[in-house]
Design a protein around this motif. Structure first.
Motif, short mmCIF file in Angstrom:
data_model
loop_
_atom_site.label_atom_id
_atom_site.label_comp_id
_atom_site.label_asym_id
_atom_site.label_seq_id
_atom_site.Cartn_x
_atom_site.Cartn_y
_atom_site.Cartn_z
N ASP A 1 0.84 -1.20 0.00
CA ASP A 1 0.00 0.00 0.00
C ASP A 1 0.88 1.25 0.00
O ASP A 1 2.10 1.17 0.07
CB ASP A 1 -1.01 -0.03 1.15
N ARG B 1 -8.57 -5.75 -4.33
CA ARG B 1 -9.69 -5.77 -5.25
C ARG B 1 -9.50 -4.71 -6.32
O ARG B 1 -9.06 -3.60 -6.01
CB ARG B 1 -11.02 -5.45 -4.53
N VAL C 1 0.35 -6.05 1.49
CA VAL C 1 -1.06 -6.40 1.55
C VAL C 1 -1.23 -7.80 0.94
O VAL C 1 -0.78 -8.04 -0.17
CB VAL C 1 -1.90 -5.38 0.74
N GLY D 1 -5.22 -11.73 -1.34
CA GLY D 1 -6.66 -11.92 -1.13
C GLY D 1 -7.38 -10.67 -0.64
O GLY D 1 -8.60 -10.60 -0.70
N ASP D 2 -6.62 -9.70 -0.18
CA ASP D 2 -7.22 -8.44 0.31
C ASP D 2 -7.21 -7.33 -0.75
O ASP D 2 -7.54 -6.19 -0.45
CB ASP D 2 -6.46 -7.94 1.54
#
Length: 143
Positions: free
Chosen positions: A127, A139, A133, A136-137
């Motif tokens: 990030d 999008r 990150v 899976g987190d």
């Protein structure tokens, strides 16, 4: 195209440009230092007409540029050098390789190293605060 977003989707445009096996392999060899037509041909075992078409497409797309070189006693020839966009494609190749190493167990693993000190590196989502990150987190969303 059935989806109106396909005309502006950067993923679709990128896959249309480089989503063919030989194109990936030509870029891999260029990142490894190849720039002569004969080097690409020898390293890949690719047919001359296929290689010429792939190199032309990479030049037209701005991932590579032609530069004339001349070996002593030889005629001038075109060499193929990566542009900044082509050098940045290394991230894509490394991501695919890393994914393959982790999820396709019959492949041979290749470690990617930091040029300055030889330490192994891995690709990750990070990030804007520098925190890793988990995949899976993450999008996708409009930018």
């Amino acid at each position: 195209m059935t989806d109106p977003d396909e005309a502006t989707c950067s993923l679709i445009k990128a896959v249309d440009l480089v989503g063919e096996r030989w194109t990936f392999l030509v870029l891999r060899e260029a990142l490894a230092g190849a720039y002569r037509f004969s080097e690409f041909r020898a390293r890949l075992g690719i047919a001359s007409d296929v290689l010429a078409a792939r190199l032309a497409k990479l030049v037209d797309s701005g991932l590579m540029t032609r530069r004339t070189y001349r070996e002593p006693g030889q005629r001038p020839r075109d060499g193929y050098c990566l542009t900044e966009a082509g050098r940045q494609f290394n991230v894509v190749l490394c991501a695919l390789q890393q994914w393959g190493d982790e999820h396709l167990p019959r492949t041979t693993s290749t470690v990617v190293y930091r040029a300055a000190d030889g330490r192994p590196v891995r690709l990750r989502f990070v990030d804007d605060g520098g925190v890793v990150v988990p995949a899976g987190d993450v999008r996708p969303g409009p930018g």
